[in-house]
Design a protein around this motif. Structure first.
Motif, mmCIF file in Angstrom:
data_model
loop_
_atom_site.group_PDB
_atom_site.id
_atom_site.type_symbol
_atom_site.label_atom_id
_atom_site.label_comp_id
_atom_site.label_asym_id
_atom_site.label_seq_id
_atom_site.Cartn_x
_atom_site.Cartn_y
_atom_site.Cartn_z
ATOM 1 N N TYR A 19 0.831 -1.208 0.000
ATOM 2 C CA TYR A 19 0.000 0.000 0.000
ATOM 3 C C TYR A 19 0.867 1.260 0.000
ATOM 4 C CZ TYR A 19 -3.484 3.437 1.366
ATOM 5 O OH TYR A 19 -4.294 4.533 1.387
ATOM 6 N N LYS A 20 1.936 1.219 0.774
ATOM 7 C CA LYS A 20 2.828 2.381 0.841
ATOM 8 C C LYS A 20 3.545 2.606 -0.488
ATOM 9 C CE LYS A 20 2.504 3.966 5.005
ATOM 10 N NZ LYS A 20 2.090 5.334 5.262
ATOM 11 N N ARG A 21 3.750 1.537 -1.270
ATOM 12 C CA ARG A 21 4.501 1.635 -2.513
ATOM 13 C C ARG A 21 3.625 1.414 -3.742
ATOM 14 N NH1 ARG A 21 7.084 1.008 1.581
ATOM 15 N NH2 ARG A 21 9.291 1.233 1.956
ATOM 16 N N ARG A 22 2.344 1.770 -3.642
ATOM 17 C CA ARG A 22 1.419 1.517 -4.733
ATOM 18 C C ARG A 22 1.566 2.505 -5.882
ATOM 19 N NH1 ARG A 22 -1.425 4.459 -1.095
ATOM 20 N NH2 ARG A 22 -2.884 5.994 -1.910
ATOM 21 N N GLY A 23 2.262 3.588 -5.675
ATOM 22 C CA GLY A 23 2.470 4.581 -6.735
ATOM 23 C C GLY A 23 1.220 5.404 -6.972
ATOM 24 N N ALA A 24 0.838 5.528 -8.248
ATOM 25 C CA ALA A 24 -0.291 6.377 -8.611
ATOM 26 C C ALA A 24 -1.623 5.635 -8.567
ATOM 27 C CB ALA A 24 -0.064 6.949 -10.011
ATOM 28 N N MET A 25 -1.613 4.370 -8.190
ATOM 29 C CA MET A 25 -2.849 3.571 -8.141
ATOM 30 C C MET A 25 -3.763 4.108 -7.036
ATOM 31 S SD MET A 25 -3.339 -0.514 -7.389
ATOM 32 C CE MET A 25 -2.060 -0.969 -8.498
ATOM 33 N N SER A 26 -5.046 4.227 -7.332
ATOM 34 C CA SER A 26 -5.977 4.721 -6.317
ATOM 35 C C SER A 26 -6.175 3.661 -5.231
ATOM 36 C CB SER A 26 -7.324 5.077 -6.948
ATOM 37 O OG SER A 26 -7.991 3.908 -7.364
ATOM 38 N N THR A 27 -6.579 4.125 -4.073
ATOM 39 C CA THR A 27 -6.767 3.221 -2.937
ATOM 40 C C THR A 27 -7.849 2.192 -3.213
ATOM 41 O OG1 THR A 27 -6.079 4.972 -1.426
ATOM 42 C CG2 THR A 27 -7.287 3.144 -0.472
ATOM 43 N N SER A 28 -8.939 2.597 -3.849
ATOM 44 C CA SER A 28 -10.028 1.653 -4.094
ATOM 45 C C SER A 28 -9.599 0.540 -5.047
ATOM 46 C CB SER A 28 -11.254 2.384 -4.648
ATOM 47 O OG SER A 28 -10.969 2.958 -5.899
ATOM 48 N N VAL A 29 -8.835 0.857 -6.069
ATOM 49 C CA VAL A 29 -8.361 -0.169 -7.002
ATOM 50 C C VAL A 29 -7.387 -1.106 -6.286
ATOM 51 C CG1 VAL A 29 -7.020 -0.564 -9.105
ATOM 52 C CG2 VAL A 29 -8.730 1.248 -9.037
ATOM 53 N N PHE A 30 -6.501 -0.548 -5.483
ATOM 54 C CA PHE A 30 -5.557 -1.377 -4.736
ATOM 55 C C PHE A 30 -6.287 -2.343 -3.813
ATOM 56 C CE2 PHE A 30 -3.178 -2.174 -0.850
ATOM 57 C CZ PHE A 30 -2.065 -2.793 -1.365
ATOM 58 N N LEU A 31 -7.276 -1.846 -3.073
ATOM 59 C CA LEU A 31 -8.007 -2.697 -2.140
ATOM 60 C C LEU A 31 -8.810 -3.774 -2.867
ATOM 61 C CD1 LEU A 31 -9.187 -0.124 0.532
ATOM 62 C CD2 LEU A 31 -7.383 -1.838 0.732
ATOM 63 N N MET A 32 -9.359 -3.447 -4.040
ATOM 64 C CA MET A 32 -10.086 -4.463 -4.808
ATOM 65 C C MET A 32 -9.135 -5.553 -5.287
ATOM 66 S SD MET A 32 -13.072 -2.278 -6.814
ATOM 67 C CE MET A 32 -12.358 -2.611 -8.345
ATOM 68 N N GLN A 33 -7.955 -5.182 -5.759
ATOM 69 C CA GLN A 33 -6.983 -6.180 -6.191
ATOM 70 C C GLN A 33 -6.514 -7.030 -5.012
ATOM 71 O OE1 GLN A 33 -3.874 -4.058 -8.205
ATOM 72 N NE2 GLN A 33 -5.026 -3.943 -10.126
ATOM 73 N N PHE A 34 -6.281 -6.399 -3.881
ATOM 74 C CA PHE A 34 -5.836 -7.132 -2.695
ATOM 75 C C PHE A 34 -6.928 -8.091 -2.204
ATOM 76 C CE2 PHE A 34 -4.470 -7.495 1.793
ATOM 77 C CZ PHE A 34 -3.194 -7.963 1.560
ATOM 78 N N ARG A 35 -8.182 -7.671 -2.312
ATOM 79 C CA ARG A 35 -9.298 -8.546 -1.918
ATOM 80 C C ARG A 35 -9.353 -9.781 -2.800
ATOM 81 N NH1 ARG A 35 -14.218 -9.470 -3.980
ATOM 82 N NH2 ARG A 35 -13.943 -7.787 -5.478
ATOM 83 N N VAL A 36 -9.169 -9.608 -4.095
ATOM 84 C CA VAL A 36 -9.193 -10.738 -5.018
ATOM 85 C C VAL A 36 -8.058 -11.704 -4.702
ATOM 86 C CG1 VAL A 36 -8.881 -11.394 -7.439
ATOM 87 C CG2 VAL A 36 -10.407 -9.517 -6.842
ATOM 88 N N ILE A 37 -6.875 -11.175 -4.414
ATOM 89 C CA ILE A 37 -5.735 -12.021 -4.049
ATOM 90 C C ILE A 37 -6.035 -12.778 -2.757
ATOM 91 C CG2 ILE A 37 -3.321 -11.969 -3.293
ATOM 92 C CD1 ILE A 37 -2.974 -9.564 -5.217
ATOM 93 N N ALA A 38 -6.604 -12.090 -1.775
ATOM 94 C CA ALA A 38 -6.920 -12.726 -0.495
ATOM 95 C C ALA A 38 -7.966 -13.823 -0.658
ATOM 96 C CB ALA A 38 -7.390 -11.684 0.513
ATOM 97 N N GLN A 39 -8.984 -13.570 -1.462
ATOM 98 C CA GLN A 39 -10.016 -14.584 -1.687
ATOM 99 C C GLN A 39 -9.457 -15.790 -2.424
ATOM 100 O OE1 GLN A 39 -13.077 -12.310 -3.652
ATOM 101 N NE2 GLN A 39 -14.298 -12.192 -1.777
ATOM 102 N N GLY A 40 -8.601 -15.557 -3.398
ATOM 103 C CA GLY A 40 -7.976 -16.662 -4.120
ATOM 104 C C GLY A 40 -7.110 -17.506 -3.207
ATOM 105 N N THR A 41 -6.396 -16.853 -2.309
ATOM 106 C CA THR A 41 -5.565 -17.580 -1.350
ATOM 107 C C THR A 41 -6.432 -18.412 -0.411
ATOM 108 O OG1 THR A 41 -3.925 -15.823 -1.470
ATOM 109 C CG2 THR A 41 -3.792 -17.306 0.418
ATOM 110 N N ALA A 42 -7.542 -17.852 0.042
ATOM 111 C CA ALA A 42 -8.434 -18.587 0.942
ATOM 112 C C ALA A 42 -9.042 -19.801 0.238
ATOM 113 C CB ALA A 42 -9.538 -17.667 1.462
ATOM 114 N N VAL A 43 -9.482 -19.633 -0.994
ATOM 115 C CA VAL A 43 -10.049 -20.758 -1.745
ATOM 116 C C VAL A 43 -8.987 -21.825 -1.985
ATOM 117 C CG1 VAL A 43 -11.011 -21.420 -3.985
ATOM 118 C CG2 VAL A 43 -11.901 -19.431 -2.792
ATOM 119 N N GLY A 44 -7.781 -21.408 -2.315
ATOM 120 C CA GLY A 44 -6.688 -22.358 -2.507
ATOM 121 C C GLY A 44 -6.367 -23.136 -1.239
#
Length: 73
Positions: A19-44
């Protein structure tokens, strides 16, 4: 359970670092991508756990000893 808590701590640490090194990415887009990664990890993790339980309960079972009743002749 210990592995799960360690994974949670690692994911939160990575999320804070990214999050600290996300660059110009908006917070909402970052959190949506992180949520998808977290859900994929949980399903795996659930899939691996179910596969292990299936293997342990059905394929790695030792054959049960067959007991015979004595003849009553």
């Amino acid at each position: 359970m210990v592995i799960g808590l360690g994974g949670l701590a690692a994911a939160v640490g990575y999320g804070a670092y990214a999050y600290k090194r996300r660059g110009a990415m908006s917070t909402s887009v970052f959190l949506m991508q992180f949520r998808v990664i977290a859900q994929g990890t949980a399903v795996g993790a659930l899939t691996v756990g179910m596969a292990y339980t299936l293997y342990k309960n059905h394929f790695a079972k030792k054959p049960e000893a067959i007991t015979t009743l004595p003849n009553e002749h």
